[in-house]
Scaffold this motif. Structure first.
Motif, PDB file in Angstrom:
ATOM      1  N   ILE A 286       0.833  -1.199   0.000  1.00  0.00           N
ATOM      2  CA  ILE A 286       0.000   0.000   0.000  1.00  0.00           C
ATOM      3  C   ILE A 286       0.871   1.254   0.000  1.00  0.00           C
ATOM      4  O   ILE A 286       0.616   2.208  -0.759  1.00  0.00           O
ATOM      5  N   GLN A 287       1.920   1.256   0.822  1.00  0.00           N
ATOM      6  CA  GLN A 287       2.794   2.427   0.891  1.00  0.00           C
ATOM      7  C   GLN A 287       3.504   2.656  -0.437  1.00  0.00           C
ATOM      8  O   GLN A 287       3.664   3.797  -0.884  1.00  0.00           O
ATOM      9  N   ASP A 288       3.912   1.565  -1.095  1.00  0.00           N
ATOM     10  CA  ASP A 288       4.545   1.692  -2.407  1.00  0.00           C
ATOM     11  C   ASP A 288       3.583   2.348  -3.396  1.00  0.00           C
ATOM     12  O   ASP A 288       3.990   3.206  -4.203  1.00  0.00           O
ATOM     13  N   SER A 289       2.305   1.957  -3.338  1.00  0.00           N
ATOM     14  CA  SER A 289       1.311   2.552  -4.240  1.00  0.00           C
ATOM     15  C   SER A 289       1.127   4.032  -3.938  1.00  0.00           C
ATOM     16  O   SER A 289       0.950   4.847  -4.858  1.00  0.00           O
ATOM     17  N   LYS A 290       1.164   4.397  -2.672  1.00  0.00           N
ATOM     18  CA  LYS A 290       1.077   5.813  -2.303  1.00  0.00           C
ATOM     19  C   LYS A 290       2.295   6.575  -2.804  1.00  0.00           C
ATOM     20  O   LYS A 290       2.170   7.686  -3.367  1.00  0.00           O
ATOM     21  N   ASP A 291       3.464   5.982  -2.594  1.00  0.00           N
ATOM     22  CA  ASP A 291       4.700   6.653  -3.015  1.00  0.00           C
ATOM     23  C   ASP A 291       4.725   6.890  -4.517  1.00  0.00           C
ATOM     24  O   ASP A 291       5.316   7.880  -4.998  1.00  0.00           O
ATOM     25  N   LYS A 292       4.098   5.985  -5.272  1.00  0.00           N
ATOM     26  CA  LYS A 292       4.077   6.119  -6.731  1.00  0.00           C
ATOM     27  C   LYS A 292       2.950   7.039  -7.209  1.00  0.00           C
ATOM     28  O   LYS A 292       2.827   7.301  -8.409  1.00  0.00           O
ATOM     29  N   GLY A 293       2.119   7.476  -6.292  1.00  0.00           N
ATOM     30  CA  GLY A 293       1.046   8.401  -6.654  1.00  0.00           C
ATOM     31  C   GLY A 293      -0.191   7.747  -7.236  1.00  0.00           C
ATOM     32  O   GLY A 293      -0.999   8.428  -7.882  1.00  0.00           O
ATOM     33  N   TYR A 294      -0.397   6.440  -7.006  1.00  0.00           N
ATOM     34  CA  TYR A 294      -1.576   5.772  -7.543  1.00  0.00           C
ATOM     35  C   TYR A 294      -2.819   6.227  -6.774  1.00  0.00           C
ATOM     36  O   TYR A 294      -2.764   6.568  -5.591  1.00  0.00           O
ATOM     37  N   LYS A 295      -3.952   6.209  -7.467  1.00  0.00           N
ATOM     38  CA  LYS A 295      -5.202   6.691  -6.887  1.00  0.00           C
ATOM     39  C   LYS A 295      -5.912   5.580  -6.119  1.00  0.00           C
ATOM     40  O   LYS A 295      -6.075   4.468  -6.624  1.00  0.00           O
ATOM     41  N   PHE A 296      -6.368   5.897  -4.912  1.00  0.00           N
ATOM     42  CA  PHE A 296      -7.133   4.976  -4.092  1.00  0.00           C
ATOM     43  C   PHE A 296      -8.597   5.366  -4.132  1.00  0.00           C
ATOM     44  O   PHE A 296      -8.953   6.531  -3.913  1.00  0.00           O
ATOM     45  N   LEU A 297      -9.453   4.387  -4.402  1.00  0.00           N
ATOM     46  CA  LEU A 297     -10.897   4.634  -4.401  1.00  0.00           C
ATOM     47  C   LEU A 297     -11.472   4.508  -3.002  1.00  0.00           C
ATOM     48  O   LEU A 297     -12.464   5.166  -2.663  1.00  0.00           O
ATOM     49  N   ILE A 298     -10.870   3.644  -2.190  1.00  0.00           N
ATOM     50  CA  ILE A 298     -11.296   3.444  -0.809  1.00  0.00           C
ATOM     51  C   ILE A 298     -10.145   2.788  -0.069  1.00  0.00           C
ATOM     52  O   ILE A 298      -9.351   2.056  -0.646  1.00  0.00           O
ATOM     53  N   GLY A 299     -10.064   3.057   1.226  1.00  0.00           N
ATOM     54  CA  GLY A 299      -9.047   2.412   2.048  1.00  0.00           C
ATOM     55  C   GLY A 299      -7.678   3.039   1.872  1.00  0.00           C
ATOM     56  O   GLY A 299      -7.530   4.200   1.491  1.00  0.00           O
ATOM     57  N   GLY A 300      -6.655   2.230   2.180  1.00  0.00           N
ATOM     58  CA  GLY A 300      -5.285   2.693   2.028  1.00  0.00           C
ATOM     59  C   GLY A 300      -4.615   3.094   3.312  1.00  0.00           C
ATOM     60  O   GLY A 300      -3.440   3.476   3.309  1.00  0.00           O
ATOM     61  N   GLU A 301      -5.338   2.999   4.419  1.00  0.00           N
ATOM     62  CA  GLU A 301      -4.756   3.375   5.707  1.00  0.00           C
ATOM     63  C   GLU A 301      -4.825   2.181   6.655  1.00  0.00           C
ATOM     64  O   GLU A 301      -5.801   1.432   6.662  1.00  0.00           O
ATOM     65  N   ALA A 302      -3.803   2.023   7.479  1.00  0.00           N
ATOM     66  CA  ALA A 302      -3.835   0.969   8.492  1.00  0.00           C
ATOM     67  C   ALA A 302      -4.858   1.325   9.557  1.00  0.00           C
ATOM     68  O   ALA A 302      -5.065   2.502   9.875  1.00  0.00           O
TER      69      ALA A 302
END
Length: 476
Positions: free
Chosen positions: A333-349
């Motif tokens: 998940i953090q890698d996806s955030k670092d790459k700037g990918y868009k989250f539709l829902i979730g993404g946080e611990a």
């Protein structure tokens, strides 16, 4: 059930408390709630020796008698289903109803496998020669089971191995040993001593077991990375192996589906058991004509799903089973955030105790993203659009994995055409994750070697022996 309940290994039909212990966590709390025996090398030697000693009598036991034992095992599992399921929820984390499915699924697998027979193939029967191929037991089997479905995946191995006349040393995963240990305690009076031995231990035990000179066959379910190590260890003595390994299953959703009707099924294809299923949908390819409405429908349904402690009524998704996997999912998940990918829902611990990750869906990440290329084994789904069939088939096949895939369409003929092009061991059309004791299941590419289920899976635990009888020889 008491938290200080004593768990023992089963070696030669007897309880073995073990000289060492290790802690077992409840993943909903992140706290140790029980201890299991940590099998030593000497105790493992005893288990393998017991299996070896029991082998001659068990292989000579008529198959109908072996079937009776298997049906008795199924009965014991069913009779104690609630106790086993509640224990499984505590150590694995899955909701109680799903734990019952795991447990009773194991009973079903034993009962259905007991309906099978070992084939005998006559390839020549004429005046010149009679040639017959029969299938004999291989010997002592090491059965190694993962933490996501401890009981039913144990049954995948135990049922055909025992039916074929082998004896077994079974090792559950270090993070979910208790339900398997308890099951072995319950069936001690059902299975002849030494035929089924169950040992538990930390990470040292697996290599000891697979490398043991007294083991003839290894049946392993787990990650592709560990499967490579198992195969490497088995190569030293050319042990036979069956490997059911990782997957990165693609779902292909065609534009002719009813978006509102299908959203819930597609959601659970990815998120059942917190996404911790080898054949869960790990990548979802949706035709561009319905991509926007389907992603909205998936997100809206996700908002209604209750994530929490599996022992609490109404919970639909439990925690990730162990800390190591929890940290791996958070890393993706953090890698996806670092790459700037868009989250539709979730993404946080989650801030709750335990190993919880909320349902997370990503919006059209690139094909080279780690979350697309790697098996996440958690409640995280990359949702991606496609325009034409050649493109999506190529993308679905562009992976080292080949366990399963699914195609969703109102046009069954077109769905079959797509399925025929997918490089996987199993393809589902308008469903997913359906497995049967009477259908072969195994992976292509680096998702495994061999198969489980049906006659194919039964013969994985057999050694073929062909006998040729020459007729009318001049000297007789």
């Amino acid at each position: 059930m008491s938290a200080d309940m004593n768990f023992t290994m089963t070696i030669n039909g007897k309880a073995v408390a073990g000289t060492e212990k290790f802690g077992v966590e409840n993943p909903a709390l992140g706290e140790v709630f029980a201890e299991a025996p940590n099998c030593t090398q000497a105790e493992l030697d005893e288990a393998v020796a017991a299996a070896r000693a029991a082998l001659p009598a068990w292989r000579k036991t008529p198959i109908e008698k072996r079937k009776e034992v298997m049906l008795a095992i199924a009965g014991v599992i069913a009779q104690n289903g609630e106790e086993l399921a509640r224990l499984l929820t505590r150590e694995q984390g899955k909701p109680f109803e799903q734990a019952m499915g795991d447990v009773l699924g194991g009973a079903h697998w034993f009962a259905e496998t007991a309906k099978m027979d070992i084939p005998e193939i006559v390839s020549q029967d004429d005046d010149e020669r009679y040639t017959v191929t029969r299938y004999e037991p291989i010997g002592v089997v090491a059965a190694i089971v993962p933490w996501n479905f401890p009981i039913i995946l144990a049954a995948f191995k135990l049922a055909p191995a025992l039916l074929a006349g082998n004896t077994v040393v079974l090792k559950p995963a270090p993070t979910t040993p208790l339900t398997t240990l308890r099951l072995a305690e319950l069936i001690r009076d059902v299975v002849p001593a030494g035929v089924l031995n169950v040992v538990s231990g930390d990470d040292r035990l697996g290599p000891w077991l697979t490398g043991h000179s007294g083991i003839d066959k290894i049946s392993f379910t787990g990650s592709t990375q560990t499967g490579r190590k198992v195969m490497e260890g088995a190569s030293k003595e050319l042990k036979k192996v069956t490997l059911e390994l990782g997957g990165n299953d693609a779902a292909i959703v065609m534009p002719d589906v009813n978006v509102e009707a299908i959203a819930q099924e597609l959601f659970w294809a990815a998120f059942q058991n917190t996404g911790q299923i080898c054949i869960a949908t790990k990548r979802m390819y949706v035709h561009k004509d319905i991509y926007e409405p389907l992603k909205t429908a998936l997100v809206e349904y996700a908002k209604t799903v209750k994530v929490g402690d599996g022992s609490q009524q109404g919970t639909q998704i439990g925690p990730i089973q162990n800390k190591a996997q929890y940290q791996r999912v958070l890393d993706l998940i953090q890698d996806s955030k670092d790459k700037g990918y868009k989250f539709l829902i979730g993404g946080e611990a989650s801030e709750a105790p335990g190993y919880f990750v909320p349902v997370t869906i990503l919006d059209n990440p690139p094909e080279e993203a780690r979350i697309v290329q790697e098996e996440q084994f958690g409640p995280v789904l990359p949702l991606m659009s496609f325009e034409n069939l050649d493109e999506v088939v190529s993308r679905a096949n562009d992976t080292i994995y080949g366990l399963g895939a699914s195609v969703w369409s109102a046009d069954i003929a077109k769905a079959q055409e797509i399925a025929d092009q997918l490089e996987t061991g199993t393809v589902w059309i308008n469903e997913t994750q359906h497995l049967s004791p009477h259908a072969s299941f195994g992976g292509a590419k680096q998702s495994g070697i061999g198969s489980e289920g049906a006659e194919h899976g039964l013969l994985e635990f057999c050694q073929a022996k062909t006998t040729n009888i020459r007729r009318n020889a001049a000297f007789v």
